[in-house]
Design an enzyme around this catalytic site. Structure first.
Site, mmCIF file in Angstrom:
data_model
loop_
_atom_site.group_PDB
_atom_site.id
_atom_site.type_symbol
_atom_site.label_atom_id
_atom_site.label_comp_id
_atom_site.label_asym_id
_atom_site.label_seq_id
_atom_site.Cartn_x
_atom_site.Cartn_y
_atom_site.Cartn_z
ATOM 1 N N TRP A 288 0.823 -1.213 0.000
ATOM 2 C CA TRP A 288 0.000 0.000 0.000
ATOM 3 C C TRP A 288 0.850 1.253 0.000
ATOM 4 O O TRP A 288 0.536 2.228 -0.669
ATOM 5 C CB TRP A 288 -1.006 -0.013 1.147
ATOM 6 N N ASP B 54 -1.801 6.684 6.325
ATOM 7 C CA ASP B 54 -2.877 5.881 5.760
ATOM 8 C C ASP B 54 -3.238 4.845 6.829
ATOM 9 O O ASP B 54 -2.503 3.884 7.041
ATOM 10 C CB ASP B 54 -2.394 5.194 4.477
ATOM 11 N N LYS C 175 -12.821 -1.262 6.034
ATOM 12 C CA LYS C 175 -12.181 -2.231 6.924
ATOM 13 C C LYS C 175 -12.739 -2.106 8.343
ATOM 14 O O LYS C 175 -13.363 -3.027 8.824
ATOM 15 C CB LYS C 175 -10.656 -2.053 6.922
HETATM 16 C C1 LIG Z 1 -7.681 -1.201 1.512
HETATM 17 C C2 LIG Z 1 -6.538 -0.250 1.606
HETATM 18 C C3 LIG Z 1 -6.342 0.766 0.663
HETATM 19 C C4 LIG Z 1 -7.229 0.926 -0.544
HETATM 20 O O1 LIG Z 1 -8.389 1.537 -0.173
HETATM 21 P P1 LIG Z 1 -9.505 1.954 -1.255
HETATM 22 O O2 LIG Z 1 -10.528 2.571 -0.368
HETATM 23 O O3 LIG Z 1 -9.931 0.701 -1.941
HETATM 24 O O4 LIG Z 1 -8.890 2.935 -2.174
HETATM 25 C C5 LIG Z 1 -5.284 1.627 0.843
HETATM 26 N N1 LIG Z 1 -4.461 1.515 1.897
HETATM 27 C C6 LIG Z 1 -4.615 0.547 2.819
HETATM 28 C C7 LIG Z 1 -3.672 0.460 3.964
HETATM 29 C C8 LIG Z 1 -5.657 -0.364 2.700
HETATM 30 O O5 LIG Z 1 -5.817 -1.326 3.615
#
Ligand SMILES: *Cc1c(COP(=O)(O)O)cnc(C)c1O
Length: 360
Positions: A102, A172, A196
């Protein structure tokens, strides 16, 4: 109704009481005669939902008064572009810490808008650890330092908060937000896709310190301009109303579980049980450095990939789904977010022991 134990990495399990409440309120939200999906986003009913959802989040995370909470769209990946557009503030580079899949995506996207410096990387361990702070090379002129606080695919999590001095720390937190208390004041900006630990896909949460706002690049789309969003309480255009409503129910559920301290205790117990099982076994292995193991996403391997299909089939027969690991890491991955109950982890561990006894 039969519900499976859902170990999906995302979109992921939601708390059952939340789903039941949403079902009960589906066609008539609290006497309004409407579903939340049918409400005007500027009507008093939805405005009250938005205000309550935001207030609950502020309470849970203890968000200081000099931060803005934004409800956005475009996912966490959208933020990879939206961030540099908004946060460069006249600077021409940003620092990124590379800990896996990511953060790699974040680095690639940001590179379209600014010079990206990799301040630290876990490449040497094939992304199975968090580079210790001492190895970071932060440019004091960087617009910000970006981290991914939990690498959902690799199963690597920060259990400490980096100190980036005067350079704002950006995280993030898509896959570990609300899983434990966080000192928001240590961050310039936090963002997370909802699917999540927060609610349905389609909502992206941003928490940003006020003094970082107001210098978006002129090319920034209006609906992605943090300052503009903050000034309009996330209502420049139609926000993802239903997702915000469900997020509010999830926040209330977290509060009822003892808030983030309660979540942290539960998550520690769940992850502890699973890792103890892996460590006690001569059969399963965890690829991640012990001190950096994620409490949310637990990758593990069987001794022979030829056994993977049988393991997954047996799990499914026992009502446990989505245990297949990401292709980059292989093996299995159990995502055990807030809403995955202890009973799910207990069932998984019992099955793992049974499978080991048969094949070990
Ligand atoms: C799932 C995830 C993403 C992607 O998220 P989207 O909402 O699908 O763009 C980005 N970073 C992390 C750490 C994730 O777990």
């Amino acid at each position: 109704m039969t519900r499976v134990f859902n170990f999906s990495a995302g979109p992921a399990a939601l708390p059952e009481p939340v789903l039941q409440q949403a079902a009960a309120e589906m066609s008539d939200w609290r006497g309004s005669g409407m579903s939340v999906m049918e409400m005007s986003h500027r009507g008093k009913e939805f405005m009250s939902i938005l205000a309550e959802t935001k207030a609950l989040l502020i309470e849970l995370l203890n968000i200081p008064a000099n931060y803005k909470v934004l409800f956005m769209q475009g996912g966490a990946l959208g933020q990879n572009a939206i961030l540099p557009m908004n946060l460069l503030r006249g600077r021409n580079s940003a620092d990124y810490v590379h800990t896996g899949e990511w953060s790699k995506k974040s680095i690639e996207e940001a590179g379209k808008y600014c010079r990206v410096r990799v301040a630290a990387t876990a490449e040497a361990s094939r992304f199975t650890h968090v580079p210790p702070q001492g190895s970071w090379d932060i440019d004091p002129h960087a617009a910000y330092v970006h981290i991914c606080s939990n690498e959902t695919i690799g199963g690597v999590e920060y259990h400490w908060t980096p100190d980036t001095g005067d350079v704002p720390l950006v995280a993030d937190m898509s896959s570990n937000i609300l899983s434990k208390p966080v000192d928001v004041s240590r961050y310039g900006l936090i963002y997370a896709g909802a699917q999540k630990n927060i609610g349905p896909a389609g909502l992206t949460l941003v928490i940003v310190r006020e003094d970082l706002l107001g210098s978006a690049l002129p090319i920034t789309p209006q609906v992605f301009d943090y300052q503009h969003l903050a000034a309009n309480d996330s209502m420049i255009n139609t926000p993802p109303t239903y997702a915000i409503y469900i997020a509010g129910l999830v926040f209330q559920w977290i509060k009822d579980q003892g808030g983030l301290e309660g979540m942290a205790r539960l998550n520690q117990a769940k992850a502890g049980l699973l890792y103890d099982t892996l460590d006690a076994s001569g059969f399963y292995t965890s690829p991640v450095a012990r001190e950096d193991r994620s409490r949310m996403n637990v990758p593990f391997r069987l001794p022979d990939p030829a056994l993977d299909a049988e393991f997954l089939k047996g799990a499914e027969a026992r009502g446990m789904v989505q245990l297949k690991g990401h292709r980059v890491v292989g093996g299995m991955r159990a995502s055990i977010y807030n809403a995955v109950p202890m009973a799910a982890v207990q069932a998984l561990v019992a099955y793992m022991k049974e499978f080991e006894a048969k094949h070990g």
